[in-house]
Enzyme design. Structure first.
Site, PDB file in Angstrom:
ATOM      1  N   HIS A 376     -12.688 -17.964 -20.161  1.00  0.00           N
ATOM      2  CA  HIS A 376     -11.688 -17.374 -19.459  1.00  0.00           C
ATOM      3  C   HIS A 376     -11.232 -18.392 -18.309  1.00  0.00           C
ATOM      4  O   HIS A 376     -10.508 -18.103 -17.517  1.00  0.00           O
ATOM      5  CB  HIS A 376     -11.900 -16.216 -18.880  1.00  0.00           C
ATOM      6  N   LYS A 567      -2.923 -10.447  -7.185  1.00  0.00           N
ATOM      7  CA  LYS A 567      -3.788 -10.885  -7.950  1.00  0.00           C
ATOM      8  C   LYS A 567      -4.865 -11.411  -6.949  1.00  0.00           C
ATOM      9  O   LYS A 567      -4.811 -11.530  -5.821  1.00  0.00           O
ATOM     10  CB  LYS A 567      -3.322 -12.057  -8.717  1.00  0.00           C
ATOM     11  N   ARG A 568      -6.079 -11.964  -7.446  1.00  0.00           N
ATOM     12  CA  ARG A 568      -7.176 -12.379  -6.663  1.00  0.00           C
ATOM     13  C   ARG A 568      -6.502 -13.698  -5.765  1.00  0.00           C
ATOM     14  O   ARG A 568      -5.726 -14.140  -6.116  1.00  0.00           O
ATOM     15  CB  ARG A 568      -8.355 -12.925  -7.390  1.00  0.00           C
ATOM     16  N   LYS A 573      -3.947 -20.138  -7.379  1.00  0.00           N
ATOM     17  CA  LYS A 573      -2.551 -19.224  -7.793  1.00  0.00           C
ATOM     18  C   LYS A 573      -1.716 -19.527  -6.642  1.00  0.00           C
ATOM     19  O   LYS A 573      -0.643 -19.109  -6.850  1.00  0.00           O
ATOM     20  CB  LYS A 573      -3.518 -17.738  -7.655  1.00  0.00           C
ATOM     21  N   THR A 675      -2.923 -11.750 -16.735  1.00  0.00           N
ATOM     22  CA  THR A 675      -2.239 -10.465 -17.456  1.00  0.00           C
ATOM     23  C   THR A 675      -1.328  -9.612 -16.502  1.00  0.00           C
ATOM     24  O   THR A 675      -0.855  -8.727 -17.146  1.00  0.00           O
ATOM     25  CB  THR A 675      -3.604  -9.688 -17.661  1.00  0.00           C
ATOM     26  N   LYS A 679       2.132  -7.004 -17.309  1.00  0.00           N
ATOM     27  CA  LYS A 679       2.371  -5.797 -16.764  1.00  0.00           C
ATOM     28  C   LYS A 679       3.653  -5.942 -16.114  1.00  0.00           C
ATOM     29  O   LYS A 679       4.487  -4.739 -16.430  1.00  0.00           O
ATOM     30  CB  LYS A 679       1.120  -5.414 -15.657  1.00  0.00           C
TER      31      LYS A 679
HETATM   32  C1  26Q Z   1     -19.656 -15.966 -12.469  1.00  0.00           C
HETATM   33  C2  26Q Z   1     -21.147 -16.303 -12.114  1.00  0.00           C
HETATM   34  C3  26Q Z   1     -21.487 -15.633 -10.940  1.00  0.00           C
HETATM   35  C4  26Q Z   1     -21.021 -14.764 -10.125  1.00  0.00           C
HETATM   36  C5  26Q Z   1     -19.635 -14.222 -10.623  1.00  0.00           C
HETATM   37  C6  26Q Z   1     -19.181 -15.152 -11.732  1.00  0.00           C
HETATM   38  C7  26Q Z   1     -17.537 -14.734 -12.066  1.00  0.00           C
HETATM   39  C8  26Q Z   1     -17.383 -13.445 -12.358  1.00  0.00           C
HETATM   40  C9  26Q Z   1     -15.909 -13.170 -12.789  1.00  0.00           C
HETATM   41  C10 26Q Z   1     -16.844 -15.762 -12.888  1.00  0.00           C
HETATM   42  C11 26Q Z   1     -15.549 -15.225 -13.086  1.00  0.00           C
HETATM   43  C12 26Q Z   1     -15.169 -14.217 -13.172  1.00  0.00           C
HETATM   44  C13 26Q Z   1     -13.736 -13.743 -13.622  1.00  0.00           C
HETATM   45  C14 26Q Z   1     -12.923 -14.555 -14.172  1.00  0.00           C
HETATM   46  C15 26Q Z   1     -11.607 -14.009 -14.497  1.00  0.00           C
HETATM   47  O1  26Q Z   1     -11.166 -12.899 -14.044  1.00  0.00           O
HETATM   48  N1  26Q Z   1     -10.567 -15.046 -15.305  1.00  0.00           N
HETATM   49  C16 26Q Z   1      -9.547 -14.530 -15.610  1.00  0.00           C
HETATM   50  O2  26Q Z   1      -9.419 -14.036 -16.793  1.00  0.00           O
HETATM   51  C17 26Q Z   1      -8.350 -13.332 -17.366  1.00  0.00           C
HETATM   52  C18 26Q Z   1      -8.522 -12.699 -18.587  1.00  0.00           C
HETATM   53  O3  26Q Z   1      -8.497 -13.578 -19.622  1.00  0.00           O
HETATM   54  C19 26Q Z   1      -7.265 -14.499 -17.282  1.00  0.00           C
HETATM   55  O4  26Q Z   1      -6.016 -13.939 -17.607  1.00  0.00           O
HETATM   56  C20 26Q Z   1      -7.336 -15.256 -15.915  1.00  0.00           C
HETATM   57  O5  26Q Z   1      -6.069 -16.346 -16.194  1.00  0.00           O
HETATM   58  C21 26Q Z   1      -8.383 -15.900 -15.567  1.00  0.00           C
HETATM   59  O6  26Q Z   1      -8.546 -16.350 -14.251  1.00  0.00           O
END
Ligand code: 26Q
Length: 835
Positions: A376, A567-568, A573, A675, A679
């Site tokens: 991702h 979004k975050r 972004k 995503t 929406k």
């Molecule tokens: C990893 C290790 C330790 C702590 C946290 C994490 C961690 C947690 C969440 C790393 C990444 C995430 C989330 C990533 C994320 O949300 N990515 C998004 O995924 C969406 C679904 O595929 C995409 O639409 C987005 O583009 C992408 O940024």
């Protein structure tokens, strides 16, 4: 299974042979009152809405329960292949409204409640969001589950039941402050605890290794500190089809030894301390949406999920099929949601080698036929790595196995590219250096039969960049699965007026077959339909305006253009680019440049990771600019800016129906998919966006003329880096020069000099990774064009309708069909009817 939970005799069928519950208003009405009075023990003087909510939730849960059982039986009896979706995050949001929609109970329930003077919407508001995820990746998992249930696919979600989900964001003096999200405080009527399926997970200790006859590793993992995993199941209803699938979340508990042995040894406080240590594992969700490197507790969480889930699945297999694992890979597969659960590759090997006594080759065959990995992210810094040292200490037996996987893998590489030592170094699971690291993405690729990205561009960039070496070795593993969103929650439920208008026009089939929305295209020419379309949008904007007034104390005029970015908060972004545009518009108003002016309300929302300094400073900037702009009498309401606090799933449900313009403005090549963009599109917003992630596919579907494109392409971004000169761009663009001057002058931070200097420094740095100023001019021009089109209500209505009409591709029903056919090889299984 724990034997004390089993009866000596077979339970009589009579016990579970019970007639189906009524789905009519009278039955619902009766059950609702029974729960309120008899189960919860409330009376007429207690009007606390939460008890009413609980009564309704239990009434609905009963209806789910019968269908849940029938789905399980149908899966068992068909002996079907199942997919298991392993994810550290499931961002489910609220369950009540979704259950009502998917059970098809909207009308009957409205009648049942109206007798009591109650409204569903009011009770639905009592539910706390299940916020067990950060953002896109976690919400995608939730949308996937909805679509799998709707398609009647035998897919089970496996995750963690965090006691505290994503933090609540409150603003103090325009800055983010995090508060704990104690979402279970009032209980959770949607979960069923299943202690009978408890598992034990090992940590620490030592691995005693011995080589077996075939050279494979035999080992015992000893002196471990075990933690118990207790599953809690949540029903996942399909759309009006009798299917209810399962989301199984593990909760960590101390073993009974803690309660007995150590407590009685006179070390009471120490024992309680150790108990807390065990239960810490599922205490809190990590609130980072990029990897937080090196945190031991996070690795514990990942292994806890992987081990409990795989043991659960293997135990089921052994109970049903006996110890012969030959057919296991034909009946099971595992989808790894990013690298977070990737330790499952090594854990499955361990269970097959150490517990099931398979040979290495047998175990590896099963593992690589069952594991599939979804990536991702394209940000190299976000690829997960763990210090070898930490692995040795926490999961010694798994480190043995990872080394063995790596040795055999590097042997294969060396045979294919003899003498190419640099390639061996690049592809090794172990990154050498002063602190050797385990590269989780490489373990995932090597252990999986499928590796996919989440949008066409993203998948291509993985093949050409990040995973190029692996693509050369195994091109057949790589594939794309463009993301989607569930049209049930993200249109039918959250936008009832648009749903009704659409259904009146093209029937209701689109809710489970979203491509049917294309039938709206012909109505885009109909003036009457356009008028009704705009009326619905206006109603939704009025609703959002009321919420913004109450949450932010800022007045949004529903006649203005609603320009939304939620979004975050992340530098890639580029919320900053949005702010620069707002400052530019403010500057125009101050100069009296009202040529072709369009009134605009800009809404920005999202959480910053608590340790992400820049993201937090960006929030502060948005709030400071908002204050200056909103209070300036010369602006006179023609421009508004608001920061929406605590953005979450249930907020998106009223935000996306009210958007005119959807901001998707990441630096090209950085957003894997997005995503939120889907929406907004589904709800008739028009995108202003870069050629990034799924934006490219959105534009392909809706046509260039119905999308406001700007900015460098991913290729141009990479070419620009070497000679990027932001100062020259500022010098050559008068508007940008004035915006930067306003920022520098302290206009937005009169009483806190210097606080935005870090932001100014990145914007003007030749090394700004996000190239924000490179896209300024083309962004301003695209915004100008959007503003102009918005004046022509007819033209805008048409574009808006076409955006909804062309959004069919972005249903997770399509995505899940592709996963099920092209990766999992599973088929739909109809549930037994409730009768
Ligand atoms: C990893 C290790 C330790 C702590 C946290 C994490 C961690 C947690 C969440 C790393 C990444 C995430 C989330 C990533 C994320 O949300 N990515 C998004 O995924 C969406 C679904 O595929 C995409 O639409 C987005 O583009 C992408 O940024």
């Amino acid at each position: 299974m724990d034997s004390k939970h089993l009866l000596k005799s077979e339970p009589t069928p009579k016990l579970t042979d019970i007639p189906p519950l009524g789905m009519d208003a009278d039955s619902l009405h009766f059950d609702f009152r029974r729960y309120y009075n008899h189960t919860l023990g409330r009376d007429r003087y207690c009007r606390t809405p939460h008890y009413l909510y609980d009564s309704l939730a239990l009434t609905l849960r009963d209806r789910l329960m019968e269908r849940w059982k029938n789905t399980r039986f149908a899966h068992d009896e068909s002996n079907c292949k199942r997919a298991h979706y392993l994810s550290l995050e499931f961002l489910m949001g609220r369950a009540l409204g979704n259950a009502v929609l998917n059970l098809g109970l909207e009308e009957e329930l409205t009648r049942a409640l109206s007798d009591l003077g109650l409204e569903m919407e009011e009770l639905a508001e009592c539910e706390h969001d299940a916020g067990l995820g950060n953002g896109g990746l976690g919400r995608l998992a939730a949308c996937f589950l909805d679509s799998c249930a709707t398609l009647q696919l035998p897919v089970i979600g496996y995750g963690l039941r965090y006691r505290y989900g994503m933090f609540r964001q409150v603003l103090k003096n325009g800055e983010q402050v995090e508060e704990p999200d104690h979402w279970l405080r009032q209980g959770n009527p949607w979960e069923i605890e299943r202690p009978e399926y408890t598992q034990r997970v090992k940590f620490g200790g030592r691995s005693e290794v011995k080589r077996g006859r075939d050279g494979s590793l035999g080992a015992r993992w000893v002196d471990t500190h075990d933690v118990v995993a207790v599953p809690f199941d949540t029903p996942i209803p399909g759309f009006k089809n009798g299917t209810v699938n399962t989301l199984r979340l593990w909760s960590a508990m101390a073993t009974e030894e803690f309660d007995l042995g150590e407590f009685n040894a006179g070390l009471y406080p120490e024992a309680v301390g150790a108990k807390n240590e065990a239960e810490k594992i599922t205490m809190v969700l990590y609130p980072n949406d990029a990897s937080e490197s090196g945190k031991e507790l996070r690795l514990r969480q990942q292994y806890f999920l992987a081990s409990a889930s795989l043991q659960d699945i293997l135990q089921r297999w052994v109970n049903v099929e006996g110890i012969n694992l030959e057919g296991f890979a034909d009946k099971n597969c595992f989808q790894l949601n990013d690298t977070h659960p990737t330790i499952a590759v090594a854990e499955l090997m361990r269970l097959l080698l150490d517990d099931q006594a398979l040979t290495w080759d047998e175990a590896w065959e099963i593992t690589t036929r069952t594991m599939a990995y979804t990536n991702h992210t394209l940000l190299p810094e976000a690829l997960e790595k763990w210090p070898v040292r930490l692995f040795r200490q926490l999961l010694p037996r798994l480190l043995d196995i990872i080394y063995e996987i790596n040795a055999r893998f590097l042997g294969e590489v060396a045979r294919k590219w003899p003498g190419d030592v640099d390639r061996l170094r690049r592809m090794s699971i172990i990154e050498e250096g002063p602190e050797p690291m385990v590269r989780m993405a490489y373990l995932a690729i090597i252990g999986s039969f499928s590796v996919n990205g989440v949008a066409e561009l993203h998948s291509r960039l993985l093949r050409e960049g990040l995973f190029k070496d692996f693509y050369e070795l195994w091109p057949e593993k790589f594939n794309n699965k463009t993301n989607g969103v569930t049209p049930r929650r993200w249109l039918a439920y959250c936008n009832p007026q648009l749903r009704d208008l659409i259904s009146e026009t093209i029937g209701t089939g689109w809710i489970s077959e979203l491509s049917q929305l294309s039938r709206l295209s012909m109505h885009a020419e109909d003036p009457k339909f356009r008028r009704r379309w705009l009326e619905v949008k206006e109603q939704n904007k009025k609703h959002l305006a009321r919420v913004v007034k109450s949450q932010c104390d800022i007045e949004f005029d529903p006649a203005a253009l609603f320009d939304i970015q939620v979004k975050r908060i992340h530098e890639y972004k580029r919320q900053l680019l949005n702010v620069l545009h707002v400052i530019h518009l403010y500057d125009r108003l101050k100069r009296g440049d009202l040529a072709d002016w369009t009134d605009r309300c800009v809404l920005i929302g999202g959480k910053a990771a608590p340790g992400y300094f820049m993201a937090k400073r960006i929030i502060k900037l948005i709030n400071n600019v908002a204050r200056v702009v909103n209070e300036d009498p010369e602006v006179d309401g023609r421009l508004k800016l608001a920061f929406f606090p605590n953005f979450r799933v249930s907020a998106m449900e009223f935000i996306c129906p009210a958007a005119d313009l959807s901001e998707q403005i990441s630096t090209a090549g950085k957003e894997a998919s997005g995503t939120g963009n889907m929406k907004f599109m589904m709800n008739g917003a028009i995108t202003i966006g870069t050629l990034d992630g799924a934006n490219i596919e959105i534009r392909e579907e809706v046509g260039d003329e119905n999308f406001f494109l700007f900015g460098l392409s991913a290729e141009e971004v990479e070419q620009t880096r070497s000679n990027y000169d932001p100062e020259a761009i500022i010098a050559g663009d008068e508007d940008l020069g004035r915006v930067m001057q306003l920022l520098k002058s302290g206009h937005f931070n009169q009483f806190a000099p210097g606080i935005f200097d870090p932001i100014l420094r990145t914007l003007t740095s030749r090394n700004d990774p996000w190239l924000t100023l490179a896209d300024f001019r083309s962004y301003i021009e695209a915004q100008k064009q959007a503003a102009a089109v918005f004046q022509d209500r007819d033209a805008w209505a048409k574009m808006s309708i076409l955006n909804t009409a062309c959004s069919g591709k972005f249903s997770t029903d399509r995505t899940m069909q592709q996963y099920s056919r092209e990766i999992w090889g599973i088929d739909p299984v109809p549930a037994f009817p409730v009768e």
